[in-house]
Design an enzyme around this catalytic site. Structure first.
Site, PDB file in Angstrom:
ATOM      1  N   ASN A 182       0.815  -1.225   0.000  1.00  0.00           N
ATOM      2  CA  ASN A 182       0.000   0.000   0.000  1.00  0.00           C
ATOM      3  C   ASN A 182       0.849   1.276   0.000  1.00  0.00           C
ATOM      4  O   ASN A 182       0.355   2.339  -0.374  1.00  0.00           O
ATOM      5  CB  ASN A 182      -0.952   0.015   1.197  1.00  0.00           C
ATOM      6  CG  ASN A 182      -2.233  -0.743   0.881  1.00  0.00           C
ATOM      7  OD1 ASN A 182      -2.567  -0.947  -0.285  1.00  0.00           O
ATOM      8  ND2 ASN A 182      -2.949  -1.170   1.919  1.00  0.00           N
ATOM      9  N   HIS A 206      -1.056  -8.072   5.125  1.00  0.00           N
ATOM     10  CA  HIS A 206       0.292  -7.496   5.041  1.00  0.00           C
ATOM     11  C   HIS A 206       0.318  -6.224   4.181  1.00  0.00           C
ATOM     12  O   HIS A 206       1.303  -5.975   3.460  1.00  0.00           O
ATOM     13  CB  HIS A 206       1.303  -8.521   4.500  1.00  0.00           C
ATOM     14  CG  HIS A 206       1.043  -9.920   4.987  1.00  0.00           C
ATOM     15  ND1 HIS A 206       1.030 -10.244   6.319  1.00  0.00           N
ATOM     16  CD2 HIS A 206       0.756 -11.067   4.329  1.00  0.00           C
ATOM     17  CE1 HIS A 206       0.745 -11.533   6.456  1.00  0.00           C
ATOM     18  NE2 HIS A 206       0.573 -12.049   5.269  1.00  0.00           N
ATOM     19  N   CYS A 207      -0.755  -5.436   4.242  1.00  0.00           N
ATOM     20  CA  CYS A 207      -0.837  -4.143   3.516  1.00  0.00           C
ATOM     21  C   CYS A 207      -0.693  -4.302   2.003  1.00  0.00           C
ATOM     22  O   CYS A 207      -0.236  -3.366   1.331  1.00  0.00           O
ATOM     23  CB  CYS A 207       0.223  -3.148   3.994  1.00  0.00           C
ATOM     24  SG  CYS A 207       0.110  -2.723   5.718  1.00  0.00           S
ATOM     25  N   ALA A 208      -1.003  -5.472   1.470  1.00  0.00           N
ATOM     26  CA  ALA A 208      -0.864  -5.662   0.016  1.00  0.00           C
ATOM     27  C   ALA A 208      -2.065  -6.463  -0.503  1.00  0.00           C
ATOM     28  O   ALA A 208      -1.910  -7.600  -0.953  1.00  0.00           O
ATOM     29  CB  ALA A 208       0.457  -6.355  -0.303  1.00  0.00           C
TER      30      ALA A 208
END
Ligand SMILES: Cc1ncc(COP(=O)(O)O)c(C=O)c1O
Length: 396
Positions: A113, A351-353
């Site tokens: 992100n 995991h922010c993805a």
């Protein structure tokens, strides 16, 4: 965990086994703790400000850190490496400082992100973004990136090593083609800097964004952006730089153009010690150690019934990140059991993805992510695999 020798003030980890180095590396080399402490106690001054010894000593630390990092990444002019406080800040500066409405950017579905959100923001301001899809192993074929090039393509932006699958993109091939097409290449090296060799000139990287607190072993709150000559960025922050003080205009010269405000010298001193530690071992040696642990980990996990490991097939390049799921168990539950019953730290979820998970088929629950670092040992990996076997048995 191979703990570095503990100094008198060192605290002992509450985690018996730390396997979350993709979030931030732990422990740090002993020299990092010492350097932060010394800089806080003895380096009383703001780098580049004031004519006294403290300021001069702080400026020297910052310069040495800049040069050590430049050396590690094959950057010939260290003034083109600017300090930030995270990879996120570096990526924001690279993207929002470069792109203008009407520009076209090519990026991938594997981005964190901290790349994806500034790009989305840019798209709301008139920048066109092409998101190139990844295969189920997280690999983005370079030819798919080249096929997306348009006359107005002003940037190719890719993550080097996925923080979800450990997949390593072929940055050198992308860089060579980008250079031929006259398009700058931005690389997010959050999961590779310090763990996988990177040379900006042979890989044709025009901007390299990295955190200091992961593979480079420095403290949190550190990061940098390398900006090749010829790349013009608009600063996102203006203010005091300790230079050209009579002018109301932000200096044009690097690094101060992008380093307004008092720098976090103690953290940069820690980063310098981290980079020196990495240099003393050698990135190749670190990469081999981590690859051996990853190989052991995957070999231990694969035979467990109902467990699926994601990412590249054996023999394909992979960083020190392994994601897996267990049938019938939410990843967050596995993370809780590992923490609560086994004192093992991993990360679970997206995991922010999020788009990386859409690519590999693990959206929205995400995965259990294990990321060994230099200080992890074979016996810790064996203990981790045993803990997962127990959790898998308990489920039945
Ligand atoms: C691939 C990737 N990019 C960027 C970041 C952001 O790094 P930082 O926390 O230093 O901003 C991370 C952090 O986990 C990451 O894994």
């Amino acid at each position: 965990m191979r703990l570095p020798s503990m100094g008198p003030h060192a605290t002992v980890s509450i985690m018996a086994i730390y396997l979350d180095n993709a979030a931030t590396s732990f422990p740090k080399p002993e020299g990092v703790y010492k350097a932060v402490d010394e800089a806080l106690r003895e380096g009383a001054g703001s780098p580049g400000r004031g004519g006294h010894r403290g300021g001069i000593s702080a400026a020297r630390i910052v310069l040495e850190a800049r040069e050590a990092l430049a050396h590690l990444f094959g950057i010939s002019d260290s003034s083109r490496l600017v300090f930030t406080h995270s990879a996120t800040e570096s990526l924001n500066l690279a993207l929002l400082g470069l792109l203008k409405p009407g520009d076209h950017v090519i990026t991938t579905a594997m981005e964190h992100n901290s790349m994806a959100r500034p790009l989305h923001l840019a798209s709301l301001q008139g920048v066109e973004v092409t998101w190139v899809q990844a295969g189920p192993d997280g690999f983005v074929p370079p030819r798919d990136i080249f096929a997306a090039i348009r006359p107005n393509t002003g940037l190719i932006a890719v993550t080097h090593c996925s923080n979800v699958t450990g997949t390593i993109q072929d940055v050198a091939a992308i860089g060579a083609a980008a250079q031929k097409a006259g398009i700058p290449l931005l690389v997010d090296a959050a999961q590779s800097a310090g763990s996988i060799p990177i040379d900006v000139s042979s890989m044709h990287i025009d901007m390299l964004a990295a955190p200091g607190h992961k593979g480079l072993m420095g403290p949190p709150g550190t990061g940098f952006l390398y900006i090749a000559e010829g790349i013009e960025l608009k600063p996102l922050l203006v203010g005091g730089t300790g230079t050209s003080s009579a002018s109301l205009y932000q200096p044009e010269t690097l690094p101060e153009r992008f380093e307004s405000g008092t720098q976090n010298t103690p953290a940069i001193a820690g980063l310098l010690a981290g980079v020196e530690f990495v240099g003393s071992i050698g990135v190749d040696t670190i990469a081999r150690h981590e690859a051996a642990l990853v190989g052991q980990l995957i070999a231990g996990l694969l035979p467990i019934a109902g467990l699926k490991v994601y990412g590249p097939d054996a023999g394909r390049p992979r960083g020190s990140v392994v994601s897996f799921t267990m049938d019938g168990m939410d990843p967050s539950k596995v993370g809780f059991l590992l923490d609560n019953d086994h004192e093992i730290a991993v990360r679970t979820g997206l995991h922010c993805a999020p788009n990386a998970h859409k690519s590999i088929g693990t959206y929205p629950a995400g995965t259990i992510r294990v990321s060994p670092g230099w200080f992890n040992t074979e016996s810790e990996i064996a203990a981790f695999v045993e803990a997962i076997e127990r959790i898998a048995r308990r489920k039945r």
